[in-house]
Design a protein around this motif. Structure first.
Motif, mmCIF file in Angstrom:
data_model
loop_
_atom_site.group_PDB
_atom_site.id
_atom_site.type_symbol
_atom_site.label_atom_id
_atom_site.label_comp_id
_atom_site.label_asym_id
_atom_site.label_seq_id
_atom_site.Cartn_x
_atom_site.Cartn_y
_atom_site.Cartn_z
ATOM 1 N N ALA A 73 -78.092 -26.583 -55.545
ATOM 2 C CA ALA A 73 -76.650 -26.802 -55.550
ATOM 3 C C ALA A 73 -75.907 -25.476 -55.564
ATOM 4 O O ALA A 73 -76.316 -24.522 -56.227
ATOM 5 N N GLU A 74 -74.801 -25.405 -54.820
ATOM 6 C CA GLU A 74 -74.087 -24.139 -54.650
ATOM 7 C C GLU A 74 -73.618 -23.551 -55.978
ATOM 8 O O GLU A 74 -73.563 -22.320 -56.133
ATOM 9 N N GLU A 75 -73.290 -24.375 -56.949
ATOM 10 C CA GLU A 75 -72.787 -23.865 -58.234
ATOM 11 C C GLU A 75 -73.805 -22.998 -58.964
ATOM 12 O O GLU A 75 -73.447 -22.240 -59.867
ATOM 13 N N HIS A 76 -75.079 -23.081 -58.540
ATOM 14 C CA HIS A 76 -76.123 -22.300 -59.203
ATOM 15 C C HIS A 76 -76.640 -21.142 -58.338
ATOM 16 O O HIS A 76 -77.622 -20.497 -58.704
ATOM 17 N N TRP A 77 -76.003 -20.891 -57.210
ATOM 18 C CA TRP A 77 -76.398 -19.760 -56.384
ATOM 19 C C TRP A 77 -76.054 -18.445 -57.087
ATOM 20 O O TRP A 77 -75.116 -18.365 -57.894
ATOM 21 N N GLY A 78 -76.811 -17.409 -56.747
ATOM 22 C CA GLY A 78 -76.509 -16.070 -57.237
ATOM 23 C C GLY A 78 -76.907 -15.815 -58.680
ATOM 24 O O GLY A 78 -76.557 -14.769 -59.243
ATOM 25 N N LYS A 79 -77.660 -16.719 -59.273
ATOM 26 C CA LYS A 79 -78.079 -16.549 -60.668
ATOM 27 C C LYS A 79 -79.548 -16.161 -60.809
ATOM 28 O O LYS A 79 -80.045 -16.010 -61.919
ATOM 29 N N GLY A 80 -80.231 -16.044 -59.679
ATOM 30 C CA GLY A 80 -81.649 -15.679 -59.706
ATOM 31 C C GLY A 80 -82.588 -16.834 -60.005
ATOM 32 O O GLY A 80 -83.795 -16.635 -60.154
#
Length: 216
Positions: free
Chosen positions: A135-142
């Motif tokens: 889900a996009e809301e969890h992108w960029g968190k590794g």
């Protein structure tokens, strides 16, 4: 004298045990990979209706993605099973239990992503292709790098049949390529204009990984 467990207590303990057995990777209590559940439709469906997620996936994922589609996916996962355990090349089979190839990524108790394998057949029977989404809301968190790395380690331990895992991504999806490289895939080349997505011809980056110590 010890108290006799109530029916409710016994059922709760059984449900907790089943939930624990569902989990195949646990990086923390809030970040796990486990078997899909029918109830996951409520969190996975909105995530897959995000155009930014869908445009990086194959067209086998319906658009829009409905609760009925989620139910169909659940039934498919339950039916697409592959024998686990050590592989016997003379029989071309493994002797362990047949288990699902696709699993849910769970963040804070909600299924909001997926990771799985499509197994090859005939002369490709000892290979599989890896796919994943989040889900996009969890992108960029590794999250994805950690999860995919752990899933691959679990895959090598679980399916002795596999000597190689393949993967690919649309070239414009740079983040997915970075995940593949970080978890140990080797970039093997560019397949130009090999897919048509939303009316645009897409280049694909091709990746591969051999089982550690695999002799072939």
């Amino acid at each position: 004298m010890a108290a006799t467990p109530s029916l409710e207590t016994t059922q709760a303990q059984a449900n907790q045990s089943n939930s624990q057995e569902d989990v195949i990777v646990s990086l923390s209590p809030s970040l796990q990979i486990r078997r899909w559940r029918k109830s996951d439709r409520d969190s996975a469906t909105p995530a897959l209706n995000n155009d930014n997620v869908w445009r990086n996936m194959l067209d086998g994922i319906p658009r829009p993605y409905t609760l009925a589609d989620a139910d169909n996916w659940y039934e498919h996962v339950q039916s697409e099973l592959v024998p686990s355990g050590p592989y016997d090349d003379s029989t071309r089979t493994s002797s362990g239990p047949a288990i699902p190839c696709h699993y849910a990524i769970v963040v804070d108790g909600k299924a909001c992503g997926g990771v799985g394998l499509i197994f090859g057949k005939a002369c490709y029977r000892r290979t599989a292709t890896l796919g994943y989404w989040l889900a996009e809301e969890h992108w960029g968190k590794g999250y994805m790098t950690r999860l995919v790395k752990a899933f691959i380690a679990w895959t090598w331990e679980t399916w002795g049949i596999l000597g190689r895992i393949n993967s690919f991504h649309f070239r414009r999806n740079v983040g997915s390529g970075k995940v593949m490289e970080k978890v140990g895939f080797e970039y093997e080349g560019l397949r130009k204009k090999s897919a048509l997505k939303l009316g645009v011809w897409e280049d694909e980056g091709m990746y591969g990984m051999l089982r550690p110590g695999f002799q072939g």
